[in-house]
Scaffold this motif. Sequence first.
Motif, PDB file in Angstrom:
ATOM      1  N   GLU A 168      -3.593  34.123  -4.099  1.00 52.37           N
ATOM      2  CA  GLU A 168      -4.281  33.971  -2.816  1.00 52.37           C
ATOM      3  C   GLU A 168      -5.652  33.385  -3.139  1.00 52.37           C
ATOM      4  N   SER A 195      -1.522  34.701   3.404  1.00 52.17           N
ATOM      5  CA  SER A 195      -1.601  33.296   3.040  1.00 52.17           C
ATOM      6  C   SER A 195      -1.626  33.172   1.516  1.00 52.17           C
ATOM      7  N   GLY A 253       0.234  25.308   5.297  1.00 53.93           N
ATOM      8  CA  GLY A 253      -1.141  25.144   5.782  1.00 53.93           C
ATOM      9  C   GLY A 253      -1.725  23.812   5.352  1.00 53.93           C
ATOM     10  N   ASN A 270       1.550  29.824   4.766  1.00 50.45           N
ATOM     11  CA  ASN A 270       1.154  30.919   5.651  1.00 50.45           C
ATOM     12  C   ASN A 270       2.396  31.679   6.113  1.00 50.45           C
TER      13      ASN A 270
END
Lengths: 579, 579
Positions: A168, A195, A253, A270
């Motif tokens: 992440e 995410s 994303g 995401n």
Amino acid sequence: MSQYQAPITDIYFNLFNVWQLDQYWSQQAALSDTVDIDTTKAIIEEAAKICEQQIAPFSAIADQQGAKLVDGKVKLPEHYHKIYQSLSEGGWTALSGDPQYGGMGMPKALSMMVDEMLCSADIAFSLYQGLTAGACVALLQHADEQTKALYLPKMYSGEWSGTMCLTESHAGSDLGIMRTTAKRDSDGSYLINGSKIFITAGDHELTSNIVHLVLAKLPDAPAGSRGISLFLVPKFLPDAAGEPAERNNITVGSLEHKMGINGSATCVLNFDDAKGYLIGEPHRGLACMFTMMNYERLSMGSQGLGAAERAYQNALGYAKERLQGRITEKDGNKAEAIIGHADVRRMLLNIKAMNEAGRTFATWVASLLDKAKYDNCPVAADRANLLTPIAKAFMTDQGFEACVTAQQIFGGHGYIKEWGMEQLVRDARIAQIYEGTNGIQAADFMLRKVAHDQGVVLLALLAEIKAEVLAKPIAQCLVLADYITKLEATAATLLVRNTRAQSANACDFLALVSNVLYGYMWYKSLSALNSELHTEAFISAKQQTAAYFFTRILPKAEGLFALLSHDSAPLDTLTIDQF
Amino acid sequence: MSQYQAPITDIYFNLFNVWQLDQYWSQQAALSDTVDIDTTKAIIEEAAKICEQQIAPFSAIADQQGAKLVDGKVKLPEHYHKIYQSLSEGGWTALSGDPQYGGMGMPKALSMMVDEMLCSADIAFSLYQGLTAGACVALLQHADEQTKALYLPKMYSGEWSGTMCLTESHAGSDLGIMRTTAKRDSDGSYLINGSKIFITAGDHELTSNIVHLVLAKLPDAPAGSRGISLFLVPKFLPDAAGEPAERNNITVGSLEHKMGINGSATCVLNFDDAKGYLIGEPHRGLACMFTMMNYERLSMGSQGLGAAERAYQNALGYAKERLQGRITEKDGNKAEAIIGHADVRRMLLNIKAMNEAGRTFATWVASLLDKAKYDNCPVAADRANLLTPIAKAFMTDQGFEACVTAQQIFGGHGYIKEWGMEQLVRDARIAQIYEGTNGIQAADFMLRKVAHDQGVVLLALLAEIKAEVLAKPIAQCLVLADYITKLEATAATLLVRNTRAQSANACDFLALVSNVLYGYMWYKSLSALNSELHTEAFISAKQQTAAYFFTRILPKAEGLFALLSHDSAPLDTLTIDQF
């Protein structure tokens, strides 16, 4: 750029002569019907053909076109679709898979040689198949029977592919602080939210489905890395017939703009209430993922070696053809091929000697993994564990250095895109970083693989090597036993230092052990030479390259001995403001 | 990316304390009215402001936009026009120029510090001004009075710029085989025909004219490198008033697509009966061009150091902010800044210790050039000659390594374009290649600068350093004298070998000498510390970084001693087919 030619002769030399794996395979129930010399040759030669003809010639185009995000969908270089299909149809995606689920069951030592060729041909492309193979290993070991039966055959066949979703934006090497969550849903599945970044092969249309292996935290998770669970999160949820149906709530994303491996789609993914399935026990996800990561770490070694081999071949081709300067006095004004220049030969030999030792090392580590798996042999497993961070870190460091050196041989032409050398440098660089930076590998090696058991596994290995080298001495390698003795002494001093000092010395110690083990690789290679099996030219090339290694490369290890003999305390005396 | 901050404190430390150049300047008639501590500070601080605020923040945009060929004209990144104009107007293009023709007459030691800052800010941009300064040096030394009067003022003022046109597609390091020709025309000028490649700043619209210095062969030229002449070939031929008028027959064949320095227009230039003017004697062009090349080779060192300094600052900023992992036991689950990790500190210190030594070294070499020029001092000239290939090769090797190491500190983020680290790696790479590859530099060092005079200049320098170090011993540097003694012995063994063996050892010998001289730079730095001039924090930072250098960096030289003690013969035993 030269046409890539797979180093088949050297691959056979390592498999059959240095490590005599054909004999080992013939003694294993699980392997004796699967693989022998003839199957190996058929596989290697067919893989070589594909890599040489279908993949390698187009790697520059893949770099140029790159992966692109168009209307939320990832578009890959056009020819990737054709070659991925061809790999799937040829059964290449099933090469190392478990036969119970449709895999070909080939040993790691063989599939690792194919990996090297794929990486020489196009590292970015190799990742789609490589990540899938890694995901299969994790599922095979940790998923329940139903999941395996549903997913593995489709992944082995190349219809579906796999990813690993760990990082992440704020959590890279430190996965314990990740924020992605998983909440149990009424049907026993989980809702994943969060995410993830740097997801290799995170989205594309090469396959009809993508199986994401995602690390996330359950609501009751303990803090830190012991509170992470592993989930299978498919891009399309399989229907009752096991075919991709409902689209899961996973969106791309963005795509990262990177230094290299442009054909690889590195995604921000995401997950918004995406449906996932728990793999293994709750909170034990990191251990499950490590199955995959250890697999990947070895593959990184192949990336380093693959890039280095391609770089070597290109530089060698250039050095034979580029006319520049006068070496002999034959004709005062006629330029000669630069391979005659001492410094060019030095650069070529530095690469050649390390590449060949690297291939022997890769074969060794893979064969240890096979022995661990098929014989359930704890010594082999311990040694494979010990050597995995070396395969990852040292082989990728050498790979990058080889590409930079080979680029240098091209002079100004090496800096220009059309010769392909700068792409190799850019592509090779990532393998030192991802799947755990080489600093993380060194810490893993020093702290977990050496210090944790007071050096038992390492020292036993070194003792065994020294005994072998002393029992059957070979002229070119006489210094090796002395190097091992010195290495044992260095290890002993490091073992009594505290964790901080061990961490400070980790990178240099890993490099030192690696160099000495590469010396052992050259010893093994020379031991395997046989005038009944090998041509005179092959034998003398190995002998002379070994002589070069022992006199012009290994001596650099004296610098590491000297460095490690000094206290690492000066590393900690500056305050942060004094940097 | 962090905001670049020029290392002003360290620059002053080197100029005024380590090398005490303000005292030297005050004793030189040609300099005492030109430069003192106050002028220096005004110049450095103003240059710092421009580099920090006007150039550095936009280097990523320059990389993205790159130089482009549109309808036969080269278009540069848009902001380059504004900052080039601002540099010209501020008199920066005249900094080191001869006052007789409108230059500011600043010593090299000062302009080299400005070079470093420009290179930290944007290497690609720095080349436009750097090449011009180099061309001016060549013209000043070799052109006739009329040519100097016409060209130099316009070039110093930044109205016109310069290039050096050496390389042809088949002739790089080996200029003797070039094919570009020059034929005397009826008006005493020459008609130049041929095609040159890799011409940095070969075309652009930053300036109203471009002055190409072109190597070509006259019809009666002897074969090889002794048959090359130097010509001034302007893009626009000056009219009677000295203003750019008729367009010369020079066209841009193409722009190279490169690994980095994308803002630099690297051109293929075609000369078709282009009008040129002979500079210096016929057939003596290579010697004339070497005036410029030696100047450029020093500037390459600034590129290495500049990139390394920027990379260090970025990595340091990141290491202070990036929270990852736990170092202390304070709070089991709270991630700490990675600068606390031993391996991150190791990487930062490796860069810091080499950068600071590099800056001391650059100041030293520049001050020797100044002494050679203003005092006409042959010892200083010989030493500057000796050290020039080190400044070029070692400083650029270190620069690249620093960028790669700093990129590593960023983990995966280092591979992503948005952090700027991968650009630094790509940009820094070229300096190891152009202006004579680092292999060529090593050969120049070993054969021409050391072996050619039986090591007299090198050995005298080493003896002087050893005497100084022994006469005023400093605790942290006690090993330095021993290293010098060992280096003298190594030099002695190399001096009695043949040219082939010397060539084979050249790169490693250059690296060894460089490492030991960097040790001397740390000795000089420690000698210059003074509690009346420097803060306690500054003093202890220098002392501790030096301690790190002597215990954790310099010991690696043991590897080079060991390597060089071995015969290089194994380098020549493989036949070409055995590679």
